[in-house]
Design a protein around this motif. Structure first.
Motif, PDB file in Angstrom:
ATOM      1  N   MET A   1      -7.397   6.089  -6.806  1.00 21.77           N
ATOM      2  CA  MET A   1      -7.274   4.935  -5.910  1.00 21.77           C
ATOM      3  C   MET A   1      -8.642   4.548  -5.342  1.00 21.77           C
ATOM      4  O   MET A   1      -9.405   5.405  -4.918  1.00 21.77           O
ATOM      5  CB  MET A   1      -6.327   5.316  -4.766  1.00 21.77           C
ATOM      6  CG  MET A   1      -6.002   4.199  -3.835  1.00 21.77           C
ATOM      7  SD  MET A   1      -4.469   4.620  -2.955  1.00 21.77           S
ATOM      8  CE  MET A   1      -4.553   3.478  -1.607  1.00 21.77           C
ATOM      9  N   VAL A   2      -8.944   3.263  -5.346  1.00 24.15           N
ATOM     10  CA  VAL A   2     -10.144   2.760  -4.667  1.00 24.15           C
ATOM     11  C   VAL A   2      -9.662   2.129  -3.371  1.00 24.15           C
ATOM     12  O   VAL A   2      -8.868   1.198  -3.392  1.00 24.15           O
ATOM     13  CB  VAL A   2     -10.886   1.721  -5.526  1.00 24.15           C
ATOM     14  CG1 VAL A   2     -12.082   1.149  -4.771  1.00 24.15           C
ATOM     15  CG2 VAL A   2     -11.342   2.331  -6.835  1.00 24.15           C
ATOM     16  N   PHE A   3     -10.155   2.666  -2.252  1.00 27.27           N
ATOM     17  CA  PHE A   3      -9.661   2.204  -0.958  1.00 27.27           C
ATOM     18  C   PHE A   3     -10.343   0.891  -0.556  1.00 27.27           C
ATOM     19  O   PHE A   3     -11.442   0.567  -1.007  1.00 27.27           O
ATOM     20  CB  PHE A   3      -9.908   3.271   0.115  1.00 27.27           C
ATOM     21  CG  PHE A   3      -8.940   4.423   0.029  1.00 27.27           C
ATOM     22  CD1 PHE A   3      -8.980   5.311  -1.035  1.00 27.27           C
ATOM     23  CD2 PHE A   3      -7.983   4.633   1.002  1.00 27.27           C
ATOM     24  CE1 PHE A   3      -8.092   6.372  -1.129  1.00 27.27           C
ATOM     25  CE2 PHE A   3      -7.089   5.688   0.925  1.00 27.27           C
ATOM     26  CZ  PHE A   3      -7.139   6.554  -0.137  1.00 27.27           C
ATOM     27  N   PHE A  13      -3.561  -3.654  -8.468  1.00 22.91           N
ATOM     28  CA  PHE A  13      -4.320  -3.918  -7.246  1.00 22.91           C
ATOM     29  C   PHE A  13      -3.431  -4.610  -6.223  1.00 22.91           C
ATOM     30  O   PHE A  13      -2.497  -5.332  -6.559  1.00 22.91           O
ATOM     31  CB  PHE A  13      -5.596  -4.700  -7.529  1.00 22.91           C
ATOM     32  CG  PHE A  13      -5.411  -6.143  -7.862  1.00 22.91           C
ATOM     33  CD1 PHE A  13      -5.125  -6.533  -9.152  1.00 22.91           C
ATOM     34  CD2 PHE A  13      -5.547  -7.114  -6.888  1.00 22.91           C
ATOM     35  CE1 PHE A  13      -4.951  -7.863  -9.472  1.00 22.91           C
ATOM     36  CE2 PHE A  13      -5.379  -8.446  -7.197  1.00 22.91           C
ATOM     37  CZ  PHE A  13      -5.084  -8.831  -8.497  1.00 22.91           C
ATOM     38  N   VAL A  14      -3.752  -4.312  -4.971  1.00 23.98           N
ATOM     39  CA  VAL A  14      -2.972  -4.836  -3.851  1.00 23.98           C
ATOM     40  C   VAL A  14      -3.729  -5.997  -3.235  1.00 23.98           C
ATOM     41  O   VAL A  14      -4.945  -5.926  -3.062  1.00 23.98           O
ATOM     42  CB  VAL A  14      -2.787  -3.702  -2.810  1.00 23.98           C
ATOM     43  CG1 VAL A  14      -2.529  -4.261  -1.437  1.00 23.98           C
ATOM     44  CG2 VAL A  14      -1.664  -2.778  -3.219  1.00 23.98           C
ATOM     45  N   THR A  15      -3.033  -7.057  -2.924  1.00 22.48           N
ATOM     46  CA  THR A  15      -3.694  -8.183  -2.255  1.00 22.48           C
ATOM     47  C   THR A  15      -2.674  -8.985  -1.457  1.00 22.48           C
ATOM     48  O   THR A  15      -1.478  -8.931  -1.747  1.00 22.48           O
ATOM     49  CB  THR A  15      -4.421  -9.086  -3.274  1.00 22.48           C
ATOM     50  OG1 THR A  15      -5.060 -10.143  -2.579  1.00 22.48           O
ATOM     51  CG2 THR A  15      -3.465  -9.678  -4.302  1.00 22.48           C
ATOM     52  N   HIS A  16      -3.167  -9.700  -0.457  1.00 16.30           N
ATOM     53  CA  HIS A  16      -2.269 -10.632   0.240  1.00 16.30           C
ATOM     54  C   HIS A  16      -2.664 -12.071  -0.089  1.00 16.30           C
ATOM     55  O   HIS A  16      -2.110 -13.011   0.437  1.00 16.30           O
ATOM     56  CB  HIS A  16      -2.305 -10.385   1.755  1.00 16.30           C
ATOM     57  CG  HIS A  16      -3.677 -10.517   2.332  1.00 16.30           C
ATOM     58  ND1 HIS A  16      -4.491  -9.441   2.538  1.00 16.30           N
ATOM     59  CD2 HIS A  16      -4.373 -11.597   2.702  1.00 16.30           C
ATOM     60  CE1 HIS A  16      -5.639  -9.867   3.033  1.00 16.30           C
ATOM     61  NE2 HIS A  16      -5.596 -11.165   3.131  1.00 16.30           N
ATOM     62  N   LEU A  74      -6.278  -0.264  -6.960  1.00 19.19           N
ATOM     63  CA  LEU A  74      -7.289  -0.896  -6.110  1.00 19.19           C
ATOM     64  C   LEU A  74      -6.593  -1.489  -4.885  1.00 19.19           C
ATOM     65  O   LEU A  74      -5.747  -2.375  -5.024  1.00 19.19           O
ATOM     66  CB  LEU A  74      -8.006  -2.010  -6.875  1.00 19.19           C
ATOM     67  CG  LEU A  74      -8.614  -1.660  -8.228  1.00 19.19           C
ATOM     68  CD1 LEU A  74      -9.010  -2.918  -8.986  1.00 19.19           C
ATOM     69  CD2 LEU A  74      -9.823  -0.759  -8.058  1.00 19.19           C
ATOM     70  N   ASP A  75      -6.950  -0.980  -3.702  1.00 18.08           N
ATOM     71  CA  ASP A  75      -6.322  -1.464  -2.475  1.00 18.08           C
ATOM     72  C   ASP A  75      -7.183  -2.579  -1.882  1.00 18.08           C
ATOM     73  O   ASP A  75      -8.261  -2.308  -1.364  1.00 18.08           O
ATOM     74  CB  ASP A  75      -6.166  -0.292  -1.490  1.00 18.08           C
ATOM     75  CG  ASP A  75      -5.311  -0.666  -0.295  1.00 18.08           C
ATOM     76  OD1 ASP A  75      -4.753  -1.775  -0.289  1.00 18.08           O
ATOM     77  OD2 ASP A  75      -5.200   0.163   0.627  1.00 18.08           O
ATOM     78  N   THR A 101       0.832  -1.209   0.000  1.00 17.79           N
ATOM     79  CA  THR A 101       0.000   0.000   0.000  1.00 17.79           C
ATOM     80  C   THR A 101       0.865   1.257   0.000  1.00 17.79           C
ATOM     81  O   THR A 101       0.484   2.276  -0.583  1.00 17.79           O
ATOM     82  CB  THR A 101      -0.963  -0.015   1.202  1.00 17.79           C
ATOM     83  OG1 THR A 101      -1.717  -1.234   1.120  1.00 17.79           O
ATOM     84  CG2 THR A 101      -1.925   1.143   1.186  1.00 17.79           C
ATOM     85  N   THR A 102       2.051   1.180   0.614  1.00 16.22           N
ATOM     86  CA  THR A 102       2.962   2.333   0.607  1.00 16.22           C
ATOM     87  C   THR A 102       3.354   2.671  -0.832  1.00 16.22           C
ATOM     88  O   THR A 102       3.389   3.844  -1.213  1.00 16.22           O
ATOM     89  CB  THR A 102       4.211   2.024   1.461  1.00 16.22           C
ATOM     90  OG1 THR A 102       3.779   1.621   2.750  1.00 16.22           O
ATOM     91  CG2 THR A 102       5.116   3.230   1.582  1.00 16.22           C
TER      92      THR A 102
END
Lengths: 351, 291
Positions: A81-83, A191-194, A159-160, A45-46
Motif C-alpha cells: 500500500m502507498v499511503f 487506487f482510492v480517490t474522491h 494507492l490511497d 480506505t477500509t
C-alpha cells in the motif's frame, strides 16, 4: 499479475451506527487499474486496509489468485500500500527507503542496490538516492513512495489518494507516470480517490461506493452513458432526471412519450427514471427532429467559453443542456425552443 | 524596532537577573570554595589542592574512583533499564482503551511523588525485612526473610537502581506515549505491508522514530541520577559511596577545611553533567547539519 475477488465483505466499527463496508462484492482482473471512488468516509480506505490485512473483515472473503487471504498476515500477502501522505521513513535516505522491502526479505545488499537504481530510474528520479525525504518536493516524495512499493514486485498495488496532496501540475505528471508504470509492469492496481475526474482519467474500471455500499462497478464511460442508478449518475455530473413509466413498449414521462433504445429495456420496472447528459441534448428553434422532440422555453443562457449552458423548461420540468459555443444558433432567454432527446443517448434506470 | 527590542530586554531583565545571581552566583561561590577560598575561616589562598586531594590523595583517591564508578554504573543502568521498561510498557498498552487512563494515572501519581518517598517504598518492598522477603518466606520460596537476596543497601547500588527505575520509567513512559500517539500507526502499517515482521517493525521503524526523544530523555535522567543525593543517601552503603553523598558528607564535616573537598566534588559532578549536556547538544547539532 494477480486476480482479486472480494466476496460479501462486511466491516463495522463500534463507533459507527452502520457498517463501514456493507456486503461489497468485486472481481478485479489481472493487470487491471481500478479506482475506488466515493465521498470521504464512504469506506474506500477500509476496503483497502482489509485487502492489505491491516483490518480483519467481520464477514466475507478476499481471494487472491483463487486463495483466501484472510489467514495470511499482512507482511506475507504481497499486497503493498502507498499511503496518502507518502510516509517516507524520515531517518533513511531515498536509497534506503526504496530498498526497505528487499532488506526486510534479507536480499543481498548488491542486489538491493541494483534494484533500487532500477526503480528510481523507473520513477524518473535517478540521481536523488542519497537525499533525505525532507529534501524532496511533494511530487518527488510520491515517486519515491511508488518506487518503494514496486521494488518487491507486489501482487497487488494499493494507492490511497495518490494525487490528493499534489498541486495541479504535479497531478497531471504523476497521473501519467502511474498509468505508464502500471501498463509497463501490468501490476493489478487499486487506487482510492474522491475525485471523479481523477478516477475517469486513470482507471480501467471504477467501483463507486456510498455509505459503505458498492453502487456500481463498471468502466468510466458507462458511468456517463449507462449509470446504474441516479446516485451514480449524479456523482458523475448527471443533472437531467425524468420520471418514466414503462407502459407496453413505451416510456411515458412527465414531458411526453419517449422512444427508448437502451439494451436494458426488458430489465426495467414499471416505474423508472430516465437520464440524459446535458451535452447530448439538442436544441432547435424549428422542430427539426423526428422523435423525442418536446417544446419548451429557454429559462437561462450561461456562456462558459467553449460551451454554452441552457436551462429549458419543458412542461414545468427543468432540463439542462450544454452546446458547443462555436456555430451556435441565436438562442436567447424566453425563446420558444424544441428540445430533442436522441433515443440512443437516453438511459433508463430503476432507481 | 529599537524601542521594541529595548522593551523585550527590559522585561526579561528581572527574571534573568534572579537566574544569573542564584545559579551562576552559587556556582561561582562554590567554585571559589573548591579552590580553597574560605574567608570565614581565614583562608584566602587559591589553589587546586582540594581537587588533587579527592582524586589522587592516598586518603580519598580510592573512595573517589570507586564512587565515580558506582555513580556511572547506577546512572547508566537505571537510565537504560527505565527506558527499556517504559518503551516496552508503552508499546504494549498504547493501542488499548486503557492507555490514556494509565498514562494520566502515572502522570498524576508517580511523577509528582518525591524520590525520597520512592526510596522508602523500595525499602518497604525490596529489603530483607520488606514485603517481598516476607512473602517469599511465607510461601516457602526461602527459609526466612534473611535469606532474601540483598537488594537494598548493597554494594552494587541495586536498591538505588530500582528506585530510579520506578521513578524515571514513569517519566520515560509519558514521553514515549506522547511520541507514539503523535506518530500513529501508519509507519508500522506501511512497513508491515512492505513485508516487515513484528521484530523488524520494532527494529527498523519504531526504534529509529522514538530514538531522538528517548535519547533526550535519557540525557536528562542520566544527569539527574548522576547528581542526585537523597536516594543514594537512603539506599546506599558506606562503601562504595556515590559522589553526591560523599560531597555532602565532606560538607557536613565539623572540620570546615573539608568543605573545599566537598565543593571540589560537587564541581566535578557538575562538570561531568555539563560535558554530557554539551555532548548531547553537539550530537543534536551534528545530526541537524547532517540532515
Amino acid at each position: 499479475m494477480s486476480k482479486l475477488n472480494i466476496k460479501n465483505l462486511i466491516k463495522s466499527f463500534p463507533s459507527m451506527d452502520r457498517p463501514a463496508v456493507n456486503n461489497v462484492n468485486l472481481d478485479i482482473q489481472s493487470g487491471e487499474l481500478v479506482a475506488f471512488l466515493g465521498p470521504s468516509g464512504c469506506g474506500k480506505t477500509t476496503i483497502l486496509k482489509m485487502i492489505t490485512g491491516l483490518f480483519q473483515p467481520d464477514n466475507g472473503d478476499i481471494i487472491l489468485d483463487e486463495q483466501s487471504l484472510l489467514k495470511t498476515p499482512t507482511e506475507k500477502r504481497g499486497v503493498v500500500m502507498v499511503f496518502q501522505n507518502y510516509l517516507l521513513f524520515p531517518y533513511m535516505n531515498v536509497n534506503e527507503n526504496v530498498g526497505f522491502a528487499l532488506k526486510m526479505k534479507g536480499v543481498d545488499k548488491n542486489i538491493i542496490e541494483e534494484k533500487v537504481k532500477e526503480m528510481l530510474e523507473l520513477v524518473k528520479l535517478p540521481d536523488i538516492g542519497l537525499r533525505k525525504p525532507k529534501q524532496l518536493s511533494g511530487g518527488q516524495q510520491q515517486r519515491v513512495a511508488l518506487a518503494r512499493a514496486l521494488i518487491s514486485n507486489p501482487r497487488i498495488l494499493l494507492l490511497d489518494e495518490p494525487l490528493s496532496n499534489l498541486d495541479a501540475h504535479l497531478r497531471d505528471e504523476m497521473r501519467d507516470l502511474i498509468v505508464t508504470i502500471q501498463q509497463k509492469l501490468k501490476v493489478t492496481t487499486i487506487f482510492v480517490t474522491h475525485d471523479q475526474e481523477e478516477a475517469v482519467l486513470l482507471a480501467d474500471k471504477i467501483a463507486l461506493i456510498f455509505d459503505g455500499e458498492l453502487q456500481n462497478f463498471t468502466s468510466p464511460k458507462n458511468y456517463y452513458e449507462k449509470p446504474k442508478n441516479t446516485k451514480a449518475a449524479k456523482f458523475f455530473g448527471g443533472v437531467n432526471f425524468i420520471n418514466a413509466k414503462k407502459i407496453n413498449n413505451d416510456l411515458v414521462t412527465d414531458i411526453g412519450t419517449v422512444n427508448y433504445k437502451g439494451e436494458n429495456y426488458i430489465d426495467l420496472n414499471e416505474d423508472n427514471i430516465i437520464t440524459i447528459r446535458p451535452e447530448n441534448i439538442k436544441l432547435s428553434k424549428n422542430n427539426d427532429f423526428k422523435d423525442n422532440s418536446f417544446k419548451g422555453l429557454i429559462k437561462s443562457v450561461i456562456f462558459s467559453g467553449t460551451h454554452t449552458r441552457y436551462k429549458v423548461i419543458v412542461k414545468s420540468l427543468e432540463l439542462e443542456c450544454s452546446l458547443q459555443s462555436v456555430g451556435l444558433q441565436d438562442i436567447n432567454e424566453d425563446d420558444d425552443i424544441y428540445v430533442h432527446l436522441p433515443s440512443d443517448k437516453i438511459w433508463a434506470m430503476n432507481e | 524596532m529599537g524601542g521594541e527590542r529595548l522593551k523585550i530586554i527590559l522585561s526579561l531583565t528581572p527574571p534573568l537577573l534572579i537566574i544569573f545571581t542564584l545559579f551562576f552566583g552559587g556556582i561561582f561561590y562554590g567554585f571559589l570554595q573548591s579552590l580553597g577560598y574560605q574567608p570565614a575561616i581565614g583562608k584566602y589562598e587559591i589553589n587546586f589542592s582540594a581537587y588533587y586531594n579527592v582524586m589522587f590523595s592516598e586518603r580519598y583517591a580510592k573512595l573517589f574512583w570507586t564512587g565515580l564508578g558506582l555513580n556511572l554504573w547506577v546512572s547508566f543502568a537505571s537510565t537504560f533499564l527505565a527506558a527499556v521498561f517504559a518503551l516496552f510498557g508503552a508499546l504494549a498498552i498504547r493501542k488499548t482503551f486503557f492507555a490514556k487512563t494509565i498514562c494520566n494515572f502515572i502522570y498524576s501519581l508517580n511523577l509528582p511523588m518525591p524520590h525520597l518517598v520512592v526510596a522508602v517504598g523500595i525499602i518497604f518492598v525490596f529489603s530483607q525485612s520488606g514485603l517481598l522477603a516476607r512473602l517469599a518466606s511465607q510461601i516457602g520460596l526461602i527459609g526466612s526473610p534473611g535469606d532474601f537476596p540483598v537488594l537494598v543497601k548493597d554494594k552494587y547500588g541495586l536498591g538505588i537502581i530500582l528506585a530510579y527505575i520506578w521513578k524515571e520509567a514513569a517519566f520515560f513512559f509519558i514521553i514515549l506515549m506522547s511520541v507514539l500517539q503523535s506518530l500513529g500507526e501508519n509507519f508500522e502499517e506501511l512497513a508491515q505491508s512492505l513485508g516487515a515482521n513484528r521484530w523488524q517493525r520494532f527494529r527498523y521503524v519504531i526504534l529509529p522514530l522514538v530514538m531522538p526523544n528517548l535519547f533526550s530523555a535519557s540525557i536528562i535522567v542520566f544527569a539527574f541520577s548522576f547528581g542526585a543525593y537523597e536516594v543514594p543517601a537512603l539506599l546506599g552503603v558506606i562503601y562504595p559511596q556515590m559522589l553526591p553523598v560523599m560531597a555532602f558528607e565532606f560538607f557536613l564535616n565539623p572540620d570546615l577545611n573539608a568543605r573545599s573537598e566537598g565543593m571540589a566534588l560537587s564541581i566535578i559532578i557538575a562538570i561531568i553533567v555539563m560535558i554530557l549536556v554539551v555532548f548531547y547538544f553537539w550530537l543534536t547539532q551534528a545530526k541537524i547539519r547532517k540532515d
